[in-house]
Design an enzyme around this catalytic site. Structure first.
Site, mmCIF file in Angstrom:
data_model
loop_
_atom_site.group_PDB
_atom_site.id
_atom_site.type_symbol
_atom_site.label_atom_id
_atom_site.label_comp_id
_atom_site.label_asym_id
_atom_site.label_seq_id
_atom_site.Cartn_x
_atom_site.Cartn_y
_atom_site.Cartn_z
ATOM 1 N N ASP A 1 0.823 -1.215 0.000
ATOM 2 C CA ASP A 1 0.000 0.000 0.000
ATOM 3 C C ASP A 1 0.858 1.267 0.000
ATOM 4 O O ASP A 1 1.972 1.272 0.527
ATOM 5 C CB ASP A 1 -0.924 -0.024 1.231
ATOM 6 C CG ASP A 1 -2.051 0.989 1.104
ATOM 7 O OD1 ASP A 1 -2.442 1.322 -0.033
ATOM 8 O OD2 ASP A 1 -2.538 1.450 2.155
ATOM 9 N N HIS B 1 2.469 3.369 -8.965
ATOM 10 C CA HIS B 1 2.194 1.956 -9.295
ATOM 11 C C HIS B 1 3.348 1.367 -10.114
ATOM 12 O O HIS B 1 3.738 0.220 -9.927
ATOM 13 C CB HIS B 1 0.887 1.829 -10.078
ATOM 14 C CG HIS B 1 -0.328 2.223 -9.283
ATOM 15 N ND1 HIS B 1 -0.536 1.774 -8.002
ATOM 16 C CD2 HIS B 1 -1.390 3.019 -9.578
ATOM 17 C CE1 HIS B 1 -1.679 2.282 -7.543
ATOM 18 N NE2 HIS B 1 -2.203 3.049 -8.474
ATOM 19 N N LEU C 1 10.443 -20.663 -4.786
ATOM 20 C CA LEU C 1 9.447 -19.792 -4.156
ATOM 21 C C LEU C 1 8.167 -19.833 -4.985
ATOM 22 O O LEU C 1 8.227 -19.841 -6.211
ATOM 23 C CB LEU C 1 9.990 -18.347 -4.145
ATOM 24 C CG LEU C 1 9.002 -17.234 -3.763
ATOM 25 C CD1 LEU C 1 8.819 -17.179 -2.243
ATOM 26 C CD2 LEU C 1 9.510 -15.869 -4.248
ATOM 27 N N ARG D 1 -4.811 -1.721 8.861
ATOM 28 C CA ARG D 1 -5.987 -2.553 8.596
ATOM 29 C C ARG D 1 -5.646 -3.645 7.592
ATOM 30 O O ARG D 1 -4.619 -3.604 6.919
ATOM 31 C CB ARG D 1 -7.168 -1.703 8.130
ATOM 32 C CG ARG D 1 -6.911 -0.867 6.899
ATOM 33 C CD ARG D 1 -8.159 -0.118 6.435
ATOM 34 N NE ARG D 1 -7.827 0.886 5.450
ATOM 35 C CZ ARG D 1 -7.724 2.203 5.704
ATOM 36 N NH1 ARG D 1 -7.972 2.668 6.889
ATOM 37 N NH2 ARG D 1 -7.374 3.031 4.740
#
Ligand code: IPE
Ligand code: IPE
Ligand code: MG
Length: 235
Positions: free
Chosen positions: A15, A32, A126, A189
């Site tokens: 975020d 972004h 991975l 959050r």
């Protein structure tokens, strides 16, 4: 790095891209773009650290509320990045995976994702999972529907439904629970991310924005994880 137990599965809420770009006087989309490059560093460092599962929240079921231009940019960024990252996956033995309802994306996007999943399916170091049009409530609702359907058709007995059964119906069916959940960008959050799978995850929040996140930050988070005492309800 101390030799204590490593997190098997790290999940990241990437975020702060937009705020980071705006703070530099640039457009949100620039954030972004830079954020998508940080994914390369964090993927490589996860392989280095011998993390087995890394799950990245790239687009939530709530992100459709954003302006169309931003959504369009994110989808085209996904296209260029998936193609660009094929070498990274190959060189680092990374298996690529997706969770979320990708049926809403254009056919070309889905083909591209499925093609990369197929090409990397035998890679072992991975598993890098991108959460795309992902939301825990969507995932759990879809699982309930399938379970109800299979119960109606007699493939499943209601009395046999266990936590294990539910896990098999989630997008994450072949993945372990999340051990360490990281969120950058300062918000405290979960934003509808991996609610079932993170029920006992250790949470680490970074104030810095995702484009500023470095491999050292990842190492610090793993280090902090290794010093947490996980009791899982016991003593
Ligand atoms: C996270 O960064 C990336 C996506 C949700 C696609 P944001 O775009 O949410 O950036 P902020 O939180 O608005 O700064
Ligand atoms: C969570 O970030 C989703 C992703 C990182 C993809 P958001 O920016 O969408 O979450 P909120 O709106 O702060 O809860
Ligand atoms: Mg945000």
């Amino acid at each position: 790095m101390v030799s204590a137990v490593l997190p098997l599965h790290i999940a990241v809420i990437m975020d702060g891209n937009g705020r980071w770009a705006l703070s530099l006087g640039k457009k949100r989309t620039y954030g972004h773009y830079i954020g998508s490059k940080v994914v390369d560093d964090i993927t490589k460092e996860s392989v280095n650290l011998k993390i087995k599962y890394l799950t990245l929240y790239a687009f939530s079921t709530e992100n459709w509320k954003r302006p169309k231009t931003e959504i369009k940019f994110l989808i085209s960024l996904l296209h260029t990045q998936i193609t660009k990252k094929e070498n990274l996956f190959k060189e680092n033995n990374v298996r690529f995976n997706v969770i979320g309802d990708i049926s809403v994306f254009p056919q070309r996007t889905r083909d591209m994702l499925e093609n990369t999943i197929e090409k990397t399916k035998n890679n072992k170091a991975l598993t890098l999972t991108l959460a795309l049009n992902y939301g825990s409530k969507l995932e759990i609702t879809a699982a309930c529907k399938k379970i109800a359907h299979d119960t109606e058709s007699g493939r499943l007995q209601a009395c046999d439904i266990s936590e294990n059964t539910i896990e098999k119906y989630l997008f994450t069916k072949d993945m372990p629970d999340v051990d360490l959940l990281i969120r950058t960008g300062g918000e405290k959050r979960i934003s509808n991310f991996l609610l079932w799978q993170s029920s006992y995850a250790e949470l680490i929040f970074f104030d810095k924005y995702w484009p500023e996140f470095t491999k050292e930050d990842l190492r610090d988070a793993v280090h902090e994880f290794q010093h947490r005492k996980r009791r899982f309800g016991g003593l």
